[in-house]
Design an enzyme around this catalytic site. Sequence first.
Site, mmCIF file in Angstrom:
data_model
loop_
_atom_site.group_PDB
_atom_site.id
_atom_site.type_symbol
_atom_site.label_atom_id
_atom_site.label_comp_id
_atom_site.label_asym_id
_atom_site.label_seq_id
_atom_site.Cartn_x
_atom_site.Cartn_y
_atom_site.Cartn_z
ATOM 1 C CB SER A 82 -0.888 -0.007 1.093
ATOM 2 O OG SER A 82 -0.077 0.440 2.488
ATOM 3 C CB SER B 201 0.010 3.554 4.581
ATOM 4 O OG SER B 201 0.910 2.519 4.891
ATOM 5 C CE LYS C 85 0.396 1.902 9.019
ATOM 6 N NZ LYS C 85 -0.098 2.446 7.759
ATOM 7 C CB SER D 254 -1.137 6.499 7.403
ATOM 8 O OG SER D 254 -0.597 5.346 7.850
#
Length: 256
Positions: free
Chosen positions: A70, A72, A127, A217
């Site tokens: 993705s 994010s 993250k 996100s």
Amino acid sequence: MSFELILVIVTAVTGVITYVDRVVWRPKRLSAMMPDKEPMLIEYARSLFPVFLVVLVLRSFIIEPFRIPSGSMYPTLQIGDFIVVNKFAYGVKLPVLQTKIIPTSEPERGDVVVFRYPNDPDVDYIKRVIGLPGDKITYVDRTLFINGKVVPQKFIGKYHGTESSAVMNGASVVEETFDDGNVHNILLDMDKSSRNMDTVTVPEGHYFMMGDNRDHSNDSRFWGFVPEKNLKGKAFGIWMNWDHKLHLNRLGTGIH
């Protein structure tokens, strides 16, 4: 059933078959003068066991590859990036059980980390560490506050991506600097409303995570903190990118 559990099972099964054959079955075949009558299952087990064992050790204790699915983490990571993760950065853990057996170091603010999603541990997320245990985190109007202090931001320019990342073209690339000197770029989409969050305190043994693509996100602002036991390792490099085609310019890129 997770791939890690499957790998542990097949390694154990092939290992047991190889061991039993060496101490029981093979001596019987030799005594019966039938050394060439080796069952196919035993042949495969003996050949594959060292391969499975090496993969298990590398993947569990040293490095593990991941693919970014993705956007994010734009602009730091792009869809199609294949990254490698240092599995012993935050301690050596037993596979499957994830029990730490050898402590090494603790996550630092700014680390890019792969972890098990707290709401579904079978899913891996990636993250950036924003809040350490005891930190007070606030996010208002695209401004991050850590322990009451504004995290400085500097506008770098407009984002220009290709392939899948082109969807974010025109967003603002902003340099963010933590107190410890960690500098990294984030992406701000001024066409979306800011995903604000009132002040929260990070509990002991937990971490607050955010994606670099702040307005796109799904992170700790929505589902809470990440327990230390969920951490899988620190992302440190990109070894290739495949997004509709091979992008050689991503080869060997470090992750900061």
